[in-house]
Design an enzyme around this catalytic site. Sequence first.
Site, PDB file in Angstrom:
ATOM      1  N   CYS A  63       0.792  -1.231   0.000  1.00  0.00           N
ATOM      2  CA  CYS A  63       0.000   0.000   0.000  1.00  0.00           C
ATOM      3  C   CYS A  63       0.822   1.278   0.000  1.00  0.00           C
ATOM      4  O   CYS A  63       0.275   2.360  -0.169  1.00  0.00           O
ATOM      5  CB  CYS A  63      -0.955   0.004   1.187  1.00  0.00           C
ATOM      6  SG  CYS A  63      -2.074  -1.406   1.170  1.00  0.00           S
TER       7      CYS A  63
ATOM      8  N   GLY B 224       0.817  -3.975   4.292  1.00  0.00           N
ATOM      9  CA  GLY B 224       0.633  -5.400   4.508  1.00  0.00           C
ATOM     10  C   GLY B 224       1.940  -6.117   4.795  1.00  0.00           C
ATOM     11  O   GLY B 224       2.991  -5.731   4.278  1.00  0.00           O
TER      12      GLY B 224
ATOM     13  N   HIS C 274      -9.280   3.035  -1.981  1.00  0.00           N
ATOM     14  CA  HIS C 274      -7.858   2.752  -1.790  1.00  0.00           C
ATOM     15  C   HIS C 274      -7.349   1.838  -2.897  1.00  0.00           C
ATOM     16  O   HIS C 274      -7.217   0.635  -2.711  1.00  0.00           O
ATOM     17  CB  HIS C 274      -7.664   2.112  -0.407  1.00  0.00           C
ATOM     18  CG  HIS C 274      -6.288   1.623  -0.119  1.00  0.00           C
ATOM     19  ND1 HIS C 274      -5.149   2.217  -0.621  1.00  0.00           N
ATOM     20  CD2 HIS C 274      -5.862   0.573   0.648  1.00  0.00           C
ATOM     21  CE1 HIS C 274      -4.085   1.555  -0.172  1.00  0.00           C
ATOM     22  NE2 HIS C 274      -4.488   0.556   0.578  1.00  0.00           N
TER      23      HIS C 274
ATOM     24  N   CYS D 144      -0.278   2.319   6.543  1.00  0.00           N
ATOM     25  CA  CYS D 144       0.151   0.996   6.982  1.00  0.00           C
ATOM     26  C   CYS D 144       0.428   0.151   5.737  1.00  0.00           C
ATOM     27  O   CYS D 144      -0.021   0.484   4.638  1.00  0.00           O
ATOM     28  CB  CYS D 144      -0.898   0.342   7.869  1.00  0.00           C
ATOM     29  SG  CYS D 144      -2.541   0.153   7.126  1.00  0.00           S
TER      30      CYS D 144
END
Length: 415
Positions: free
Chosen positions: A114, A403, A371, A401
């Site tokens: 991300c 993954g 997103h 954040c």
Amino acid sequence: MDRVKQLVSHLSPGSTKGAAALQQKSPDDVVITMAIRSPLCKAKKGGLKDMKTDELMLELFKQAVARSDIDPALIGDITVGTVLTPGGPYVARAAAIAAGIPESVPCQTVNRFCSSGLMAVTDIANKIRVGQIQVGLAVGFESMSDNPDNGAPPQSDEVGANGAAKDCTMPMGWTSENVAADFDISRDDMDAFAAMSFQRAEHAEKAGYFAKEIVPFNVFVKDPTTGVRTKKVVSTDDGIRYGTTKEALLKVRGAFPQWGRGQTTGGNASQISDGAAAVLLMTRRKAEELGLKILGKHVTTAVAGLAPRVMGIGPTYAIPMVLEQAGIAKDDVDLFEINEAFASMYVYCVRKLGLDIEKVNVNGGAIAFGHPLGCTGARQVATGLNELARRNGKILVTSMCIGTGMGAAAVFVGE
């Protein structure tokens, strides 16, 4: 010797402390002269759903070339952040050439989940900072309609014998429930923050705040009956649900009742979306030579690692790191853009860091408008700098954040 001193000063951004020092201008600053994004549209349902991956990337490159106000031959490198695109290097390189960027301009892809869009910006910024290139284009991209997220690949028993390594393969919804349970985040608070995101995004859209960052995209739309594809223009986000309230969100069933408290829902998690963004960076010296308007400058980026099972709290690690690197405190920051992967992590991060919610995601976030995984890190730069200029602010921090247990954050200064 002067060049060595210059490099040392750039590689040690915290060597001169304070917001005032950060706002000083140098010909060697890594500045941003363009930060644009597509509309963010619902995967499989929204305005970009009928675009093939390479078509969407081609349109992004076309828009970037048209709005850059430079000869694309000046671009020293292109870095594309994308997570799910199969054969990403093939797609990116071909789309860039098809858009009219000369064959002499190289291109690569990066993938740190991300944060990929931010990693693209950081990669280009760092190449400029050390003198490898003068001008570079960073792209964040994802077509989740064309390339759905199917989760982690199979893991061997030997690797999976390590608990934290096994956690890397678990679904993101599981990590959200872990955050809610481990840190006692209530469903009521999650839905309150989610409703706030929708309400802020609705206000911003109606007020026209996004108009300077969104560029209209020429897209294919397929007739469901005949299969014939025609072109249309898409110019607005289509995930923002007007009139959303906490009370309405509290009625939505949990999406993951098998884990934790089952508080994560389709209403308080980021939407699955399609989207793309582009950021043009260069030295201040080059921007002034070309007579370009400067939107802001990149100061530094920090990335941190943490337990994969609570990957959502990554910004609470990365934001303090990046503030220290930049030599500033949280109160020096005018705006924070923190990716709303899940309301559980959003609530936790704001509280743990002691942030003023009136400075965080002031125009909504991923819960409200989506997103697209690789796009978000670059999209936040466009959104943040646009809003910083609107309210005459100076310092922007973007964060997300990541993954498998990481967090990233970056500091930008508006002109």
